[in-house]
Design a protein around this motif. Structure first.
Motif, PDB file in Angstrom:
ATOM      1  N   PHE A   1       0.830  -1.195   0.000  1.00 43.37           N
ATOM      2  CA  PHE A   1       0.000   0.000   0.000  1.00 43.37           C
ATOM      3  C   PHE A   1       0.866   1.247   0.000  1.00 43.37           C
ATOM      4  O   PHE A   1       0.414   2.324   0.298  1.00 43.37           O
ATOM      5  N   ILE A   2       2.148   1.090  -0.351  1.00 44.89           N
ATOM      6  CA  ILE A   2       3.094   2.197  -0.249  1.00 44.89           C
ATOM      7  C   ILE A   2       2.709   3.390  -1.123  1.00 44.89           C
ATOM      8  O   ILE A   2       3.054   4.517  -0.813  1.00 44.89           O
ATOM      9  N   GLU A   3       1.940   3.147  -2.196  1.00 44.15           N
ATOM     10  CA  GLU A   3       1.561   4.260  -3.070  1.00 44.15           C
ATOM     11  C   GLU A   3       0.456   5.114  -2.456  1.00 44.15           C
ATOM     12  O   GLU A   3       0.111   6.149  -2.995  1.00 44.15           O
ATOM     13  N   HIS A   4      -0.095   4.694  -1.340  1.00 46.05           N
ATOM     14  CA  HIS A   4      -1.153   5.442  -0.663  1.00 46.05           C
ATOM     15  C   HIS A   4      -0.631   5.946   0.675  1.00 46.05           C
ATOM     16  O   HIS A   4       0.052   5.233   1.391  1.00 46.05           O
ATOM     17  N   ASP A   5      -0.965   7.176   1.023  1.00 48.20           N
ATOM     18  CA  ASP A   5      -0.540   7.744   2.292  1.00 48.20           C
ATOM     19  C   ASP A   5      -1.668   8.593   2.853  1.00 48.20           C
ATOM     20  O   ASP A   5      -2.001   9.635   2.283  1.00 48.20           O
ATOM     21  N   GLY A   6      -2.275   8.126   3.918  1.00 46.07           N
ATOM     22  CA  GLY A   6      -3.355   8.875   4.541  1.00 46.07           C
ATOM     23  C   GLY A   6      -4.234   7.966   5.372  1.00 46.07           C
ATOM     24  O   GLY A   6      -3.953   6.781   5.537  1.00 46.07           O
TER      25      GLY A   6
ATOM     26  N   GLY B   1      -8.176  10.015  -3.753  1.00 49.25           N
ATOM     27  CA  GLY B   1      -6.975   9.283  -4.141  1.00 49.25           C
ATOM     28  C   GLY B   1      -6.672   8.111  -3.216  1.00 49.25           C
ATOM     29  O   GLY B   1      -5.900   7.222  -3.561  1.00 49.25           O
ATOM     30  N   LEU B   2      -7.298   8.088  -2.050  1.00 49.01           N
ATOM     31  CA  LEU B   2      -7.104   6.978  -1.118  1.00 49.01           C
ATOM     32  C   LEU B   2      -8.081   5.828  -1.367  1.00 49.01           C
ATOM     33  O   LEU B   2      -7.870   4.724  -0.890  1.00 49.01           O
TER      34      LEU B   2
ATOM     35  N   GLU C   1       1.655   5.035   8.179  1.00 48.20           N
ATOM     36  CA  GLU C   1       2.888   4.400   8.643  1.00 48.20           C
ATOM     37  C   GLU C   1       3.354   3.381   7.614  1.00 48.20           C
ATOM     38  O   GLU C   1       2.611   2.991   6.719  1.00 48.20           O
ATOM     39  N   LEU C   2       4.586   2.915   7.780  1.00 44.28           N
ATOM     40  CA  LEU C   2       5.135   1.917   6.865  1.00 44.28           C
ATOM     41  C   LEU C   2       4.251   0.669   6.829  1.00 44.28           C
ATOM     42  O   LEU C   2       4.009   0.094   5.784  1.00 44.28           O
ATOM     43  N   GLU C   3       3.763   0.245   8.013  1.00 37.42           N
ATOM     44  CA  GLU C   3       2.841  -0.878   8.086  1.00 37.42           C
ATOM     45  C   GLU C   3       1.431  -0.339   8.254  1.00 37.42           C
ATOM     46  O   GLU C   3       1.127   0.316   9.247  1.00 37.42           O
ATOM     47  N   ALA C   4       0.561  -0.598   7.308  1.00 40.89           N
ATOM     48  CA  ALA C   4      -0.820  -0.133   7.395  1.00 40.89           C
ATOM     49  C   ALA C   4      -1.505  -0.785   8.590  1.00 40.89           C
ATOM     50  O   ALA C   4      -1.183  -1.903   8.976  1.00 40.89           O
ATOM     51  N   GLN C   5      -2.438  -0.053   9.174  1.00 40.59           N
ATOM     52  CA  GLN C   5      -3.211  -0.570  10.297  1.00 40.59           C
ATOM     53  C   GLN C   5      -4.689  -0.453   9.969  1.00 40.59           C
ATOM     54  O   GLN C   5      -5.120   0.528   9.355  1.00 40.59           O
ATOM     55  N   ILE C   6      -5.457  -1.458  10.393  1.00 40.51           N
ATOM     56  CA  ILE C   6      -6.894  -1.469  10.171  1.00 40.51           C
ATOM     57  C   ILE C   6      -7.556  -1.799  11.499  1.00 40.51           C
ATOM     58  O   ILE C   6      -7.213  -2.790  12.137  1.00 40.51           O
ATOM     59  N   TYR C   7      -8.485  -0.933  11.912  1.00 38.48           N
ATOM     60  CA  TYR C   7      -9.135  -1.160  13.203  1.00 38.48           C
ATOM     61  C   TYR C   7     -10.497  -0.460  13.223  1.00 38.48           C
ATOM     62  O   TYR C   7     -10.734   0.488  12.479  1.00 38.48           O
TER      63      TYR C   7
END
Length: 115
Positions: free
Chosen positions: A27-32, A102-103, A52-58
């Motif tokens: 997911f590095i091409e997305h930031d937000g 864009g996200l 962050e470098l590692e995406a989080q989902i919660y």
């Protein structure tokens, strides 16, 4: 794309998303921060944090969301189970976007990778 087992609940879908991210989905091409709001019988809000470098989902809500995607529980499960494509859902007006669209591809990527 047909899945061997269908995802029955919203929690199943987001648990699967978390597994995808934990397995190194790119997911590095997305930031937000992407807020997913589910409406209908099972109202829930989830955060997909791509800052962050590692995406989080919660589960939860964010006042800092860069993009908010709103859709019904039925439509979300239909997408996750590949009963409709993201393109079909978008063209039918089943998604509502606010903020940085864009996200949105991050959510679509998760759905395409097995919801």
């Amino acid at each position: 794309m047909t899945k061997p087992t269908s995802l029955k609940t919203l929690n199943d879908v987001f648990e699967n998303f978390t597994t995808q991210v934990g397995n190194g989905s790119d997911f590095i091409e997305h930031d937000g921060i992407l807020q997913v709001k589910i409406t209908g019988k099972h109202q829930e809000s989830w955060i997909i944090d791509l800052t962050e470098l590692e995406a989080q989902i919660y589960p939860g809500q964010s006042d800092d969301a860069d993009c908010t995607v709103t859709l019904s529980d039925e439509d979300f499960l239909a997408l996750a189970n590949a009963e409709i494509t993201p393109r079909e859902a978008f063209q039918a007006g089943k998604f509502q976007f606010e903020g940085d669209t864009g996200l949105a591809p991050a959510l679509i990527k998760l759905l395409k990778n097995g919801g």
